[in-house]
Design an enzyme around this catalytic site. Structure first.
Site, PDB file in Angstrom:
ATOM      1  CG  ASP A   1       4.968 -23.346  37.537  1.00  0.00           C
ATOM      2  OD1 ASP A   1       3.909 -23.235  38.182  1.00  0.00           O
ATOM      3  OD2 ASP A   1       5.369 -22.490  36.739  1.00  0.00           O
TER       4      ASP A   1
ATOM      5  CE  LYS B   1       9.692 -17.784  38.234  1.00  0.00           C
ATOM      6  NZ  LYS B   1       8.368 -17.902  38.854  1.00  0.00           N
TER       7      LYS B   1
ATOM      8  N   GLY C   1       4.013 -20.991  34.784  1.00  0.00           N
ATOM      9  CA  GLY C   1       2.656 -21.538  34.828  1.00  0.00           C
ATOM     10  C   GLY C   1       1.619 -20.420  34.745  1.00  0.00           C
ATOM     11  N   GLY C   2       1.987 -19.262  35.294  1.00  0.00           N
ATOM     12  CA  GLY C   2       1.077 -18.109  35.237  1.00  0.00           C
ATOM     13  C   GLY C   2       1.336 -17.235  34.013  1.00  0.00           C
TER      14      GLY C   2
ATOM     15  CD  GLU D   1       7.262 -15.308  36.856  1.00  0.00           C
ATOM     16  OE1 GLU D   1       6.287 -15.315  37.611  1.00  0.00           O
ATOM     17  OE2 GLU D   1       7.608 -16.310  36.209  1.00  0.00           O
TER      18      GLU D   1
HETATM   19  C1  5RP Z   1       4.151 -17.463  37.053  1.00  0.00           C
HETATM   20  C2  5RP Z   1       5.090 -18.366  37.762  1.00  0.00           C
HETATM   21  C3  5RP Z   1       4.731 -18.771  39.141  1.00  0.00           C
HETATM   22  O1  5RP Z   1       5.781 -18.472  39.992  1.00  0.00           O
HETATM   23  C4  5RP Z   1       4.466 -20.249  39.163  1.00  0.00           C
HETATM   24  O2  5RP Z   1       3.482 -20.548  38.208  1.00  0.00           O
HETATM   25  C5  5RP Z   1       4.019 -20.712  40.549  1.00  0.00           C
HETATM   26  O3  5RP Z   1       2.744 -20.220  40.811  1.00  0.00           O
HETATM   27  P1  5RP Z   1       2.005 -20.529  42.179  1.00  0.00           P
HETATM   28  O4  5RP Z   1       2.747 -19.788  43.231  1.00  0.00           O
HETATM   29  O5  5RP Z   1       0.606 -19.986  41.956  1.00  0.00           O
HETATM   30  O6  5RP Z   1       2.027 -22.010  42.395  1.00  0.00           O
HETATM   31  O7  5RP Z   1       6.107 -18.763  37.265  1.00  0.00           O
HETATM   32  O8  5RP Z   1       4.561 -17.213  35.746  1.00  0.00           O
END
Ligand code: 5RP
Length: 218
Positions: free
Chosen positions: A84, A94, A96-97, A103
């Site tokens: 992110d 990181k 965001g998801g 991870e």
């Molecule tokens: C998920 C993460 C992702 O790597 C991060 O949110 C980036 O996502 P995107 O590739 O959709 O921009 O940390 O937990």
């Protein structure tokens, strides 16, 4: 070039780090998805892959890859994931998801972490993107109060449960000038499972997709 095309370009560029018939770790999110698609399109053979989320496991399986359990796979030679935010020291925000804990585990168990993102994720100081923290549900209010003492504004992620059955507090309004210290401070709060700062173990290589279609390696 759109963000989508930039993600495809970095995903493609990451393929050169993959050794045929190895076991690799794969992250979560739209950029990691683009990497899985590129891997499958290029028909790169893998012995297996360790997924950092249920969603990634599903996508890898659909692409025909064998899923490996990290406990049996041992140290991985490569982990590929998006981010992110990234600063000049390749420290990351990181999560965001919401997949930050798995991870971080897979990144920790990998010798090389290649991070892929479009150039909009590059910042000089981390913290514009709200910092995700995974918390055991019963500790939510306590951890939120402690985070306020550290200078942040925590917000419970609405109707979200992680793959591990926990909640996420997104911390707003933090200028993270010392990411290693803040990661340690948050990690040691009782009830915190994982903090989305990847500072003690930053990325080893950063591939950034640029608007003109090129990919910069840092
Ligand atoms: C998920 C993460 C992702 O790597 C991060 O949110 C980036 O996502 P995107 O590739 O959709 O921009 O940390 O937990």
């Amino acid at each position: 070039m759109s963000a989508e095309q930039m993600k495809k370009a970095v995903a493609q560029a990451a393929l050169k780090y993959v050794v045929d018939d190895s076991i690799i770790g794969v992250g979560t999110g739209s950029t990691a998805n683009a990497f899985i698609d590129a891997l499958a399109d290029a028909q790169i053979p893998l012995r297996g892959a360790v997924a950092s989320s249920e969603a990634t496991a599903e996508r890898l399986k659909a692409a025909g890859y064998v899923l490996e359990d990290l406990n049996s796979a041992g140290t991985l030679s490569l982990y590929i994931d998006g981010t992110d935010e990234v600063n000049g020291d390749l420290q990351l925000i990181k999560g965001g998801g919401g997949a930050l804990t798995r991870e971080k585990i897979v990144a920790a168990a990998s010798t090389r972490f290649v991070c892929i993102a479009d150039a909009s994720k590059q910042v000089s100081v981390l913290g514009k993107f709200a910092l995700p923290v995974e918390v055991i549900p019963m500790a939510r209010s306590y951890v939120a109060r402690e985070i306020v003492k550290l200078g942040g504004d925590p917000e419970l992620r609405d109707r979200f449960t992680t793959d591990n059955g926990n909640v996420i507090l997104d911390i707003h309004n933090m200028q993270i000038t010392n990411p290693v210290t803040l990661e340690q401070q948050i990690n040691q709060l009782a009830g915190v499972v994982c903090c989305g700062l990847f500072a003690q173990r930053p990325a080893d290589v950063m591939l950034l997709g640029q608007k003109d279609g090129s990919v910069t390696t840092i």
